[in-house]
Design a protein around this motif. Structure first.
Motif, mmCIF file in Angstrom:
data_model
loop_
_atom_site.group_PDB
_atom_site.id
_atom_site.type_symbol
_atom_site.label_atom_id
_atom_site.label_comp_id
_atom_site.label_asym_id
_atom_site.label_seq_id
_atom_site.Cartn_x
_atom_site.Cartn_y
_atom_site.Cartn_z
ATOM 1 N N THR A 93 -3.908 2.574 -12.926
ATOM 2 C CA THR A 93 -3.361 2.456 -12.065
ATOM 3 C C THR A 93 -3.191 0.975 -11.475
ATOM 4 O O THR A 93 -1.805 0.955 -11.284
ATOM 5 C CB THR A 93 -3.375 3.344 -10.528
ATOM 6 O OG1 THR A 93 -2.988 4.800 -10.995
ATOM 7 C CG2 THR A 93 -3.258 3.429 -9.366
ATOM 8 N N GLN A 101 -0.415 -2.064 -12.301
ATOM 9 C CA GLN A 101 0.432 -2.393 -10.677
ATOM 10 C C GLN A 101 0.661 -4.369 -10.591
ATOM 11 O O GLN A 101 1.157 -4.840 -10.471
ATOM 12 C CB GLN A 101 -0.047 -1.691 -9.525
ATOM 13 C CG GLN A 101 0.191 -0.442 -9.137
ATOM 14 C CD GLN A 101 0.386 0.188 -7.897
ATOM 15 O OE1 GLN A 101 -0.453 -1.151 -6.879
ATOM 16 N NE2 GLN A 101 -0.291 1.450 -7.885
ATOM 17 N N ARG A 115 11.673 -7.654 -8.794
ATOM 18 C CA ARG A 115 12.360 -5.917 -8.998
ATOM 19 C C ARG A 115 11.910 -6.273 -10.346
ATOM 20 O O ARG A 115 12.286 -6.501 -11.426
ATOM 21 C CB ARG A 115 13.983 -5.646 -8.694
ATOM 22 C CG ARG A 115 15.220 -4.808 -9.004
ATOM 23 C CD ARG A 115 15.983 -5.403 -8.801
ATOM 24 N NE ARG A 115 16.622 -5.624 -7.170
ATOM 25 C CZ ARG A 115 17.711 -6.481 -7.661
ATOM 26 N NH1 ARG A 115 17.673 -7.452 -8.128
ATOM 27 N NH2 ARG A 115 17.365 -6.840 -6.059
ATOM 28 N N GLU A 118 5.815 5.915 -11.219
ATOM 29 C CA GLU A 118 6.944 5.719 -9.743
ATOM 30 C C GLU A 118 6.648 7.732 -9.449
ATOM 31 O O GLU A 118 7.182 7.761 -8.319
ATOM 32 C CB GLU A 118 8.626 6.111 -10.759
ATOM 33 C CG GLU A 118 9.413 7.144 -9.715
ATOM 34 C CD GLU A 118 10.173 5.515 -9.182
ATOM 35 O OE1 GLU A 118 10.683 6.415 -7.911
ATOM 36 O OE2 GLU A 118 10.142 5.039 -8.883
ATOM 37 N N GLU A 155 1.631 8.009 -7.941
ATOM 38 C CA GLU A 155 0.951 6.145 -7.653
ATOM 39 C C GLU A 155 1.625 6.264 -6.037
ATOM 40 O O GLU A 155 0.804 5.143 -5.699
ATOM 41 C CB GLU A 155 1.457 5.287 -8.113
ATOM 42 C CG GLU A 155 0.684 5.876 -9.608
ATOM 43 C CD GLU A 155 0.890 4.015 -10.705
ATOM 44 O OE1 GLU A 155 0.917 3.147 -10.240
ATOM 45 O OE2 GLU A 155 0.155 4.564 -11.526
ATOM 46 N N GLU A 156 2.066 7.871 -5.603
ATOM 47 C CA GLU A 156 2.341 7.311 -4.337
ATOM 48 C C GLU A 156 3.140 6.031 -3.539
ATOM 49 O O GLU A 156 2.401 5.018 -2.659
ATOM 50 C CB GLU A 156 0.898 7.801 -3.429
ATOM 51 C CG GLU A 156 0.426 8.930 -3.621
ATOM 52 C CD GLU A 156 0.823 10.186 -2.776
ATOM 53 O OE1 GLU A 156 1.829 10.079 -2.271
ATOM 54 O OE2 GLU A 156 0.378 11.510 -3.460
ATOM 55 N N ASP A 157 3.115 5.630 -3.906
ATOM 56 C CA ASP A 157 4.535 4.872 -4.128
ATOM 57 C C ASP A 157 3.771 3.257 -4.265
ATOM 58 O O ASP A 157 4.237 2.030 -2.814
ATOM 59 C CB ASP A 157 5.316 4.774 -3.070
ATOM 60 C CG ASP A 157 7.042 5.357 -2.754
ATOM 61 O OD1 ASP A 157 6.797 5.999 -4.829
ATOM 62 O OD2 ASP A 157 7.418 5.952 -2.064
ATOM 63 N N LYS A 166 5.691 -0.265 -4.610
ATOM 64 C CA LYS A 166 6.561 0.031 -2.989
ATOM 65 C C LYS A 166 5.384 -0.911 -1.876
ATOM 66 O O LYS A 166 5.947 -2.215 -1.530
ATOM 67 C CB LYS A 166 7.382 0.946 -2.861
ATOM 68 C CG LYS A 166 8.335 1.151 -4.220
ATOM 69 C CD LYS A 166 9.148 2.706 -4.599
ATOM 70 C CE LYS A 166 9.433 3.458 -5.634
ATOM 71 N NZ LYS A 166 10.250 4.757 -5.403
ATOM 72 N N LYS A 167 4.825 -0.276 -1.777
ATOM 73 C CA LYS A 167 4.562 -0.456 -0.855
ATOM 74 C C LYS A 167 2.068 -1.319 -0.249
ATOM 75 O O LYS A 167 2.774 -2.383 0.732
ATOM 76 C CB LYS A 167 3.279 0.669 -0.151
ATOM 77 C CG LYS A 167 4.123 2.380 0.456
ATOM 78 C CD LYS A 167 5.103 2.042 1.209
ATOM 79 C CE LYS A 167 5.652 3.142 1.105
ATOM 80 N NZ LYS A 167 7.315 3.023 2.482
ATOM 81 N N ARG A 217 5.725 -4.346 -2.613
ATOM 82 C CA ARG A 217 6.984 -4.576 -1.968
ATOM 83 C C ARG A 217 8.546 -5.105 -3.218
ATOM 84 O O ARG A 217 9.189 -5.445 -2.969
ATOM 85 C CB ARG A 217 7.344 -5.995 -1.289
ATOM 86 C CG ARG A 217 6.163 -6.008 0.142
ATOM 87 C CD ARG A 217 6.083 -3.930 0.956
ATOM 88 N NE ARG A 217 5.401 -4.357 1.849
ATOM 89 C CZ ARG A 217 6.065 -2.898 2.771
ATOM 90 N NH1 ARG A 217 6.670 -1.786 2.348
ATOM 91 N NH2 ARG A 217 5.768 -2.927 3.703
ATOM 92 N N GLU A 236 10.514 -3.727 -6.287
ATOM 93 C CA GLU A 236 11.834 -2.945 -5.958
ATOM 94 C C GLU A 236 11.473 -1.836 -7.466
ATOM 95 O O GLU A 236 12.331 -2.262 -8.799
ATOM 96 C CB GLU A 236 12.683 -3.286 -5.591
ATOM 97 C CG GLU A 236 14.462 -2.486 -5.595
ATOM 98 C CD GLU A 236 15.644 -3.151 -5.503
ATOM 99 O OE1 GLU A 236 16.572 -2.489 -5.839
ATOM 100 O OE2 GLU A 236 15.677 -4.167 -4.873
#
Length: 371
Positions: free
Chosen positions: A74, A78, A92, A102, A105-107, A110-111, A114, A116
Motif C-alpha cells: 500500500t 501510493q 491524475r 480504489e 485503502e480508504e482513499d 486521494k487523502k 491529493r 485524482e
C-alpha cells in the motif's frame, strides 16, 4: 452437523484446506530464521548489507536498475504514483475500478496525496488498449494489475500488454505494474519477470501472497525513481529502524517457492476443471491463468454456507473460510493454490466435490419446487 458453527469455524477445523501454504502462524518466521547466523548485523534505517543485497538481487530479478524494500505494498504503490504525478506536474492517474488503491485503502491516494484517479473499463472486465486510447483526461500514470484479482485473476494477452506499453511511452504516460502476484503469472505468459517488467516504468511485488512471507514489498524502477522512493518511504514512516524480520522471511520463502509457480498453476487448472463439473458451480476464469481463480455458485450465500460446512465435517476438506455475494443472486470465493494442496488426499478431495455437487443439485431442486 453443528447448526451454530460458522463457515470460518468449520474451515479452521478442516485438516485439509485447499488453498495457500498452510496456517499463517509464528512458525513462518521461525522457519525462515532456522539457519540464520544470529551474529548477522541487522539493517538500520534502510541501510546495511542485509537490505541492500536483497534490494539489488530483486532489482536484477525484475530487470530494473534499482529497488527499495517497503513494509507494505500500500505504501509502495501510493509513493510510486506520487512520484510520477510530481514529475509530470499533474496529480491524475488511471486504473481499473476494482484496483486495490480504489477499494481497499480508504482513499489513501486521494487523502494523503491529493491524486485524482480515473477509473478505466467496466469493473467486470480487463482494461484494453482501446480503453486507454479513449481516455478523455490527461494522466501522468496508468496502473495495470497483473493478474486482475477481483475478477478472478484474469490476464490480458501479452500482445495487448505490449501495445498498451508502446502507446503509453509514445504519449509520455508512465506505466506502473501492480505485480503483487507477478511470479504467479510467469507460467502462463512463459516469460521471465524481467521480460514482463521491461514493459513498465515502475513495478511493485509482494512477498506475502504467493511467496508466503510474513509481509513486505519491493518497488523497482530506474535509479532516480528509487532514490526518490526512498525519500518518500522516510516521509511515510516506512523506514523502520530494522526491517530484517520481513526481509529474511521474504528472501527465504522466495527461494523456497519461486520454482513452484508452475506446479501451482497446473494444480489450479486441474482443480478448476473439477469444480466446473459440479452442479451449479462455475470458475472465473473457466480455465485459470495463474494459481488463483474464483469459484461461483448459482445459489445464495445463506444456502451454500451450511452445505459447505457439511462437506468439511464429512470429508475434512476445506474449500474456503468465507463466501462473498456477487452481483447476481449467487455467491463466490477466491482460491489460490500453494504448498497446502500437495497434502490434500486426492480421494477425499474428489469425494468432497461429489458431495458438494449432490448437495447443490438437491438444494436447487428444492428451491425450484418452492418458488
Amino acid at each position: 452437523m453443528d447448526d451454530n458453527k460458522t463457515l470460518m469455524e468449520a474451515f479452521k477445523q478442516a485438516p485439509y484446506p485447499l488453498g495457500g501454504h498452510g496456517k499463517r502462524n509464528i512458525q513462518i518466521l521461525k522457519e525462515a530464521f532456522r539457519e540464520i547466523d544470529g551474529s548477522l548485523p541487522s539493517d538500520m534505517y534502510g541501510k546495511g548489507e542485509i537490505i541492500e543485497d536483497f534490494q539489488a538481487r530483486m532489482a536484477d530479478v525484475l530487470g530494473k536498475e534499482a529497488a527499495v524494500f517497503f513494509p507494505s505494498g500500500t505504501m509502495a504503490q501510493q509513493i510510486a504514483l506520487r512520484i510520477w504525478c510530481d514529475a509530470n506536474g499533474l496529480p491524475r492517474v488511471a486504473y481499473h475500478p476494482l484496483c486495490h488503491l480504489e477499494i481497499h485503502e480508504e482513499d489513501g491516494l486521494k487523502k494523503l496525496h491529493r491524486i485524482e484517479p480515473v477509473l478505466l473499463a467496466d469493473k467486470h472486465r480487463l482494461i484494453t488498449l482501446e480503453d486507454v486510447m479513449r481516455l478523455q483526461e490527461d494522466i501522468s500514470c496508468l496502473l495495470l494489475e497483473l493478474p486482475q484479482r477481483e475478477i478472478g485473476g484474469q490476464l490480458p494477452a501479452y500482445e495487448e500488454l505490449e501495445a498498451i506499453s508502446a502507446w503509453c511511452r509514445d504519449k509520455g504516460i508512465k506505466l506502473h505494474l501492480d505485480g503483487a502476484r507477478l511470479f504467479e503469472i510467469l507460467p502462463y505468459y512463459r516469460k521471465s519477470a524481467a521480460e514482463i517488467c521491461r514493459l513498465f516504468d515502475s513495478v511493485y511485488i509482494s512477498f506475502y501472497k504467493g511467496i508466503g512471507g510474513i509481509a513486505g514489498a519491493i518497488l523497482a524502477g530506474d535509479e532516480p525513481f528509487v532514490q526518490e522512493a526512498k525519500v518518500w518511504k522516510r516521509r511515510h514512516g516506512g523506514d523502520l529502524i530494522s526491517l530484517y524480520p520481513y526481509i529474511v522471511s521474504s528472501d527465504y520463502y522466495f527461494q523456497q517457492r519461486i520454482d513452484k509457480m508452475d506446479p501451482y498453476y497446473r494444480d489450479a487448472k486441474q482443480l478448476a476443471g473439477l469444480f466446473n463439473q459440479c452442479n451449479g458451480v462455475a470458475t472465473l476464469p473457466e480455465v485459470p491463468v495463474s494459481n488463483m481463480f474464483h469459484v461461483h455458485f448459482q445459489l445464495p450465500k445463506e444456502t451454500v454456507e451450511p452445505l459447505l460446512i457439511g462437506v468439511y465435517e464429512s470429508t475434512g476438506i476445506g474449500f474456503t473460510s468465507y463466501l462473498r455475494d456477487n452481483d447476481a443472486a449467487g455467491c463466490f470465493f477466491e482460491l489460490s493454490l500453494g504448498d497446502a494442496y500437495a497434502d490434500v488426499p486426492e480421494d477425499r478431495m474428489k469425494l468432497a466435490l461429489r458431495m458438494l455437487s449432490d448437495k447443490l443439485k438437491e438444494s436447487a431442486m428444492e428451491k425450484s419446487t418452492t418458488s
